[in-house]
Design an enzyme around this catalytic site. Sequence first.
Site, PDB file in Angstrom:
ATOM      1  N   ARG A 174     -23.971  28.665-102.268  1.00  0.00           N
ATOM      2  CA  ARG A 174     -23.139  29.591-103.051  1.00  0.00           C
ATOM      3  C   ARG A 174     -21.783  28.938-103.263  1.00  0.00           C
ATOM      4  O   ARG A 174     -20.797  29.290-102.617  1.00  0.00           O
ATOM      5  CB  ARG A 174     -23.010  30.929-102.312  1.00  0.00           C
ATOM      6  CG  ARG A 174     -22.600  32.068-103.198  1.00  0.00           C
ATOM      7  CD  ARG A 174     -21.253  32.648-102.819  1.00  0.00           C
ATOM      8  NE  ARG A 174     -20.204  31.640-102.770  1.00  0.00           N
ATOM      9  CZ  ARG A 174     -19.001  31.831-102.248  1.00  0.00           C
ATOM     10  NH1 ARG A 174     -18.701  32.965-101.688  1.00  0.00           N
ATOM     11  NH2 ARG A 174     -18.069  30.869-102.256  1.00  0.00           N
ATOM     12  N   ASN A 201     -13.896  33.411-108.631  1.00  0.00           N
ATOM     13  CA  ASN A 201     -13.692  32.015-109.038  1.00  0.00           C
ATOM     14  C   ASN A 201     -14.945  31.445-109.653  1.00  0.00           C
ATOM     15  O   ASN A 201     -16.034  31.900-109.331  1.00  0.00           O
ATOM     16  CB  ASN A 201     -13.375  31.176-107.784  1.00  0.00           C
ATOM     17  CG  ASN A 201     -11.910  31.185-107.452  1.00  0.00           C
ATOM     18  OD1 ASN A 201     -11.079  31.174-108.339  1.00  0.00           O
ATOM     19  ND2 ASN A 201     -11.625  31.206-106.169  1.00  0.00           N
ATOM     20  N   LYS A 252     -11.594  20.702 -99.817  1.00  0.00           N
ATOM     21  CA  LYS A 252     -10.917  21.540 -98.808  1.00  0.00           C
ATOM     22  C   LYS A 252     -10.177  20.666 -97.808  1.00  0.00           C
ATOM     23  O   LYS A 252      -9.077  20.987 -97.365  1.00  0.00           O
ATOM     24  CB  LYS A 252     -11.939  22.405 -98.074  1.00  0.00           C
ATOM     25  CG  LYS A 252     -12.346  23.631 -98.878  1.00  0.00           C
ATOM     26  CD  LYS A 252     -11.786  24.902 -98.285  1.00  0.00           C
ATOM     27  CE  LYS A 252     -11.584  25.945 -99.351  1.00  0.00           C
ATOM     28  NZ  LYS A 252     -12.120  27.256 -99.115  1.00  0.00           N
ATOM     29  N   GLU A 303     -18.541  26.907 -95.055  1.00  0.00           N
ATOM     30  CA  GLU A 303     -17.977  27.021 -96.399  1.00  0.00           C
ATOM     31  C   GLU A 303     -19.079  27.207 -97.443  1.00  0.00           C
ATOM     32  O   GLU A 303     -20.025  26.404 -97.489  1.00  0.00           O
ATOM     33  CB  GLU A 303     -17.214  25.714 -96.680  1.00  0.00           C
ATOM     34  CG  GLU A 303     -16.454  25.694 -97.962  1.00  0.00           C
ATOM     35  CD  GLU A 303     -15.230  26.582 -97.915  1.00  0.00           C
ATOM     36  OE1 GLU A 303     -14.587  26.695 -96.863  1.00  0.00           O
ATOM     37  OE2 GLU A 303     -14.924  27.182 -98.951  1.00  0.00           O
ATOM     38  N   ASP A 304     -18.975  28.246 -98.229  1.00  0.00           N
ATOM     39  CA  ASP A 304     -19.867  28.446 -99.370  1.00  0.00           C
ATOM     40  C   ASP A 304     -21.352  28.453 -98.997  1.00  0.00           C
ATOM     41  O   ASP A 304     -22.194  27.877 -99.705  1.00  0.00           O
ATOM     42  CB  ASP A 304     -19.567  27.417-100.473  1.00  0.00           C
ATOM     43  CG  ASP A 304     -18.277  27.775-101.218  1.00  0.00           C
ATOM     44  OD1 ASP A 304     -17.653  28.787-100.840  1.00  0.00           O
ATOM     45  OD2 ASP A 304     -17.889  27.071-102.156  1.00  0.00           O
ATOM     46  N   TYR A 320      -8.621  21.089-106.408  1.00  0.00           N
ATOM     47  CA  TYR A 320      -9.452  22.211-105.957  1.00  0.00           C
ATOM     48  C   TYR A 320      -9.704  23.168-107.133  1.00  0.00           C
ATOM     49  O   TYR A 320      -9.838  22.704-108.252  1.00  0.00           O
ATOM     50  CB  TYR A 320      -8.815  22.872-104.714  1.00  0.00           C
ATOM     51  CG  TYR A 320      -9.905  23.528-103.912  1.00  0.00           C
ATOM     52  CD1 TYR A 320     -10.896  22.765-103.289  1.00  0.00           C
ATOM     53  CD2 TYR A 320     -10.001  24.906-103.843  1.00  0.00           C
ATOM     54  CE1 TYR A 320     -11.955  23.351-102.628  1.00  0.00           C
ATOM     55  CE2 TYR A 320     -11.054  25.506-103.175  1.00  0.00           C
ATOM     56  CZ  TYR A 320     -12.027  24.728-102.574  1.00  0.00           C
ATOM     57  OH  TYR A 320     -13.080  25.323-101.931  1.00  0.00           O
ATOM     58  N   ASP A 334     -14.721  30.478 -93.910  1.00  0.00           N
ATOM     59  CA  ASP A 334     -13.551  30.657 -94.767  1.00  0.00           C
ATOM     60  C   ASP A 334     -13.779  31.715 -95.840  1.00  0.00           C
ATOM     61  O   ASP A 334     -12.855  32.429 -96.215  1.00  0.00           O
ATOM     62  CB  ASP A 334     -13.174  29.327 -95.414  1.00  0.00           C
ATOM     63  CG  ASP A 334     -11.832  29.428 -96.106  1.00  0.00           C
ATOM     64  OD1 ASP A 334     -10.878  29.915 -95.472  1.00  0.00           O
ATOM     65  OD2 ASP A 334     -11.733  29.052 -97.282  1.00  0.00           O
ATOM     66  N   ASP A 335     -15.006  31.807 -96.336  1.00  0.00           N
ATOM     67  CA  ASP A 335     -15.274  32.778 -97.410  1.00  0.00           C
ATOM     68  C   ASP A 335     -15.152  34.205 -96.900  1.00  0.00           C
ATOM     69  O   ASP A 335     -14.803  35.106 -97.649  1.00  0.00           O
ATOM     70  CB  ASP A 335     -16.667  32.543 -97.992  1.00  0.00           C
ATOM     71  CG  ASP A 335     -16.832  31.093 -98.393  1.00  0.00           C
ATOM     72  OD1 ASP A 335     -16.091  30.648 -99.276  1.00  0.00           O
ATOM     73  OD2 ASP A 335     -17.664  30.398 -97.774  1.00  0.00           O
TER      74      ASP A 335
END
Length: 597
Positions: free
Chosen positions: A202, A454, A220, A291-292, A149, A314-315
């Site tokens: 993103r 990140n 993930k 996610e993202d 990851y 999750d973000d």
Amino acid sequence: MRNDRVDAKEREVQSTGNQCESSNDSGRSYSCARAPVGNSGTDSRPPGRRRKKDVMIRLPLGVAVLRDPAFNKGSAFTEQERDALGIRGLLPPRVHAIEEQVIRVLGNVRRKTTDLDKYIFLAGLQDRNMTLFYRLLLENLEELMPIVYTPTVGQACLEYSYIMRRPHGIFITAKDRGGIADLLRNSRIQDIRIIVVTDGERILGLGDIGADGMGIPAGKLALYTACGGIHPYQALPVTIDVGTENEDLLNDRLYIGLRQRRVRGEAYDRLIDEFVAAVEEVFPGALVQFEDFANRNAFRILQKYRDKTCCFNDDIQGTAAVTLAGLYSAVRAAGGHLRDHKYLFLGAGEAGIGTGDLLVSAIAAEGVSEAEARLRCWFVDSKGLVVNSRTDLKEQKLPYAHDHEFIADFAACVEDLKPTAIIGVSGKPRTFTRQVLETMARLNERPIVFALSNPTSKTECTAEEAYAWTEGRAIFAGGSPFDPVRTHGMTFVPAQGNNVYIFPGVGLGVIASRATHVTDEMFLVAARSLAQHVSYADLSQGRVYPPLPKIREVSAAIAAEVAEVAYRRGLALNPKPDDLGAYIKSIMYYPEYHRFV
Ligand code: NAD
């Protein structure tokens, strides 16, 4: 040499396509290749390179087992299994235990000279021997998680079109409208309980990388299994490819995604609607982790579906919980309670606002009003301080638009507001400058500095800078891993505010209880549970999170808390077991080989 037992078990492949299905004795389906691939229409290959006719492969069961990553054991097949499956001679003679295989593959990983090569090697191992991959990962989490990851997955995503071997999961495109349920059925796995889905707009702090973002859901889900004990066959990575605005990808003929601009507006919304409905239809009750997704869609999608289906982002929510857990630990070290501190966020996007919202609930739970709790949380976005005189603020930022003069510069905000904690979630590197950190050190005995952006190239400051420019007094957490830092006569072990501390436990709790929804309260209890696993010894080393080797214990504890919320709030479909903690541990997957005889 093939023996009679093999022939008896041989399956002849009958198909007109290039893939077909055959079943073994245990009922499991095997995919069998027909080679070369038949070409029903015109063959555009030059003469001499044309295929004359199809050749049928006869695939023995044992070979199918060897090729199936879920069942392959490599050199660990016992003598009896080799005979029973008809694979004697197809493997070197010596039988190895999985512990010995782990030593071998770990050596192979370490021989690779770049992290990306290690990532590619591990992806290959996952494709050929899933059990060994997970055992290796589980036993070497601290070393290998940065490969599987962040930060390496970021680089892997940037090069995904070039390094991809066997794709995992399902690619849904804007052209699949009307048929998404069928695509999900193509996964051939019936008991999917968790889906991680991205639209690639993103990815980490890297921006829009379209279908190349598939590395994120795949990574993930590997962590769900390693850290949360979710069975790998209960987890499905999905990429919704609606195009990309990334010019480099649009012009790259090897790019794996749709070469078109992103679908937006109603057409995009209808695609997501169909996806959510298709999940309900094909995998009823499965948890969907968004996610993202880019800011413009992430909040909207979460608002739209959070009360309708079992989902979370999750973000927004996972980041919020892991950051809150870090803050619980940090204030233990700095002194006081959450309510005694002032928080200044750099970045007011998904991570920032998500954390702000959960932090407000946590502060309010310490006995102050929600309005007062909000006054302790301040935000700076790309334009400057979020204040009520601004007219350009998105809805989610409005609750934090305080009555204060506008200040454009972050360092000036720190001087003016005198925060006890700064939290970087801007994706803009080196924004916690020496000036900012020295000011924090002047204002606070123990300044709290979380630089969460990140991958590492985007971090607001490094761990070394945080400690060096605060005379070793900072309580630091990064979004990416940092090596231990020796400065001012002390050695610090920088904490990584990694969502992996939260989402596997939340997912496990949802599966255990069969919760119908995921609520903010679940993330609040998850944060508290995580913080409780931080010992004084951890804090004295500078860690605001527990060491990674404890992660499965932490995930099990979080799962129990999350499931408790589901039972308390009437959201659980599973009957409550007498001993919830023991039940949760009993359903956690541990990578061990299947015994064939
Ligand atoms: P986002 O795009 O939703 O938000 C980014 C925010 O930063 C926006 O409010 C934007 O206005 C602001 N911003 C941009 N440039 C800025 C500047 N120069 N100064 C101040 N603010 C600026 O993204 P996000 O999901 O909130 O993620 C932000 C970063 O946090 C990413 O790098 C991501 O990888 C990281 N992140 C880390 C973790 C973690 O460590 N656990 C979890 C989630 C996100």
